[in-house]
Write a protein that holds these residues in place. Structure first.
Motif, mmCIF file in Angstrom:
data_model
loop_
_atom_site.group_PDB
_atom_site.id
_atom_site.type_symbol
_atom_site.label_atom_id
_atom_site.label_comp_id
_atom_site.label_asym_id
_atom_site.label_seq_id
_atom_site.Cartn_x
_atom_site.Cartn_y
_atom_site.Cartn_z
ATOM 1 N N ILE A 121 72.184 -16.460 39.325
ATOM 2 C CA ILE A 121 71.145 -17.223 38.635
ATOM 3 C C ILE A 121 71.617 -17.598 37.240
ATOM 4 O O ILE A 121 71.530 -18.757 36.826
ATOM 5 C CB ILE A 121 69.821 -16.415 38.585
ATOM 6 N N VAL A 122 72.151 -16.645 36.511
ATOM 7 C CA VAL A 122 72.633 -16.884 35.147
ATOM 8 C C VAL A 122 73.755 -17.913 35.147
ATOM 9 O O VAL A 122 73.760 -18.844 34.330
ATOM 10 C CB VAL A 122 73.087 -15.560 34.486
ATOM 11 N N PHE A 175 61.436 -14.262 41.562
ATOM 12 C CA PHE A 175 61.908 -14.086 40.195
ATOM 13 C C PHE A 175 61.127 -14.950 39.221
ATOM 14 O O PHE A 175 60.641 -16.025 39.572
ATOM 15 C CB PHE A 175 63.393 -14.461 40.084
ATOM 16 N N GLU A 176 61.052 -14.466 37.988
ATOM 17 C CA GLU A 176 60.497 -15.235 36.875
ATOM 18 C C GLU A 176 61.614 -15.374 35.851
ATOM 19 O O GLU A 176 62.212 -14.373 35.449
ATOM 20 C CB GLU A 176 59.294 -14.516 36.272
ATOM 21 N N ALA A 230 67.577 -25.506 44.386
ATOM 22 C CA ALA A 230 66.929 -26.201 45.503
ATOM 23 C C ALA A 230 67.389 -25.661 46.855
ATOM 24 O O ALA A 230 66.573 -25.432 47.753
ATOM 25 C CB ALA A 230 67.185 -27.699 45.406
ATOM 26 N N GLU A 231 68.673 -25.438 46.995
ATOM 27 C CA GLU A 231 69.211 -24.947 48.272
ATOM 28 C C GLU A 231 68.679 -23.557 48.610
ATOM 29 O O GLU A 231 68.270 -23.296 49.744
ATOM 30 C CB GLU A 231 70.736 -24.920 48.213
ATOM 31 N N GLU A 232 68.664 -22.674 47.610
ATOM 32 C CA GLU A 232 68.185 -21.302 47.829
ATOM 33 C C GLU A 232 66.692 -21.272 48.148
ATOM 34 O O GLU A 232 66.239 -20.484 48.968
ATOM 35 C CB GLU A 232 68.472 -20.425 46.610
ATOM 36 N N LEU A 233 65.928 -22.133 47.495
ATOM 37 C CA LEU A 233 64.490 -22.201 47.756
ATOM 38 C C LEU A 233 64.223 -22.791 49.139
ATOM 39 O O LEU A 233 63.358 -22.322 49.872
ATOM 40 C CB LEU A 233 63.787 -23.011 46.671
ATOM 41 N N PHE A 234 64.977 -23.820 49.510
ATOM 42 C CA PHE A 234 64.806 -24.458 50.818
ATOM 43 C C PHE A 234 65.178 -23.498 51.954
ATOM 44 O O PHE A 234 64.486 -23.432 52.969
ATOM 45 C CB PHE A 234 65.651 -25.732 50.897
ATOM 46 N N SER A 235 66.250 -22.740 51.767
ATOM 47 C CA SER A 235 66.720 -21.829 52.822
ATOM 48 C C SER A 235 65.880 -20.558 52.926
ATOM 49 O O SER A 235 65.942 -19.853 53.914
ATOM 50 C CB SER A 235 68.175 -21.433 52.572
ATOM 51 N N LYS A 277 66.273 -18.079 50.783
ATOM 52 C CA LYS A 277 66.989 -17.010 50.073
ATOM 53 C C LYS A 277 66.204 -16.610 48.825
ATOM 54 O O LYS A 277 66.128 -15.439 48.476
ATOM 55 C CB LYS A 277 68.389 -17.482 49.701
ATOM 56 N N LEU A 278 65.603 -17.606 48.174
ATOM 57 C CA LEU A 278 64.647 -17.371 47.089
ATOM 58 C C LEU A 278 63.288 -17.819 47.598
ATOM 59 O O LEU A 278 63.151 -18.925 48.117
ATOM 60 C CB LEU A 278 65.003 -18.186 45.840
#
Length: 84
Positions: free
Chosen positions: A3-4, A25-26, A51-56, A58-59
């Motif tokens: 993330i960082v 996460f916040e 975007a990819e992590e949210l779509f999949s 993973k996030l």
């Protein structure tokens, strides 16, 4: 750490605080790169990095608070310490 790294790729001067666990996460991001940007645009620019992590999935959830260093300093100067 991922993330960082992603945030630093777009905002190299960013100071980042992450709260959360698992896939929720916040993010608190302070960067002068946000100067002149509307709050929603700031959040969108950071969320776009994931975007990819949210779509999949993973996030699952990612909340973003994005401020400039001047905004954080102004906020800090408005705090009043109370003594009892």
């Amino acid at each position: 750490q991922d993330i960082v790294s992603k945030i630093h790729s777009l905002y190299p001067d960013a100071v980042i605080d992450i709260d959360g666990e698992g896939c929720n996460f916040e993010l608190f991001v302070i960067s002068n790169g946000f100067q002149g940007m509307a709050i929603v645009r700031r959040q969108q620019s950071v969320l776009k990095l994931f975007a990819e992590e949210l779509f999949s999935g993973k996030l699952h959830a990612l909340s973003v608070q994005a401020k400039t260093f001047a905004e954080m300093e102004a906020k800090r100067s408005h705090l009043v310490q109370l003594e009892m």
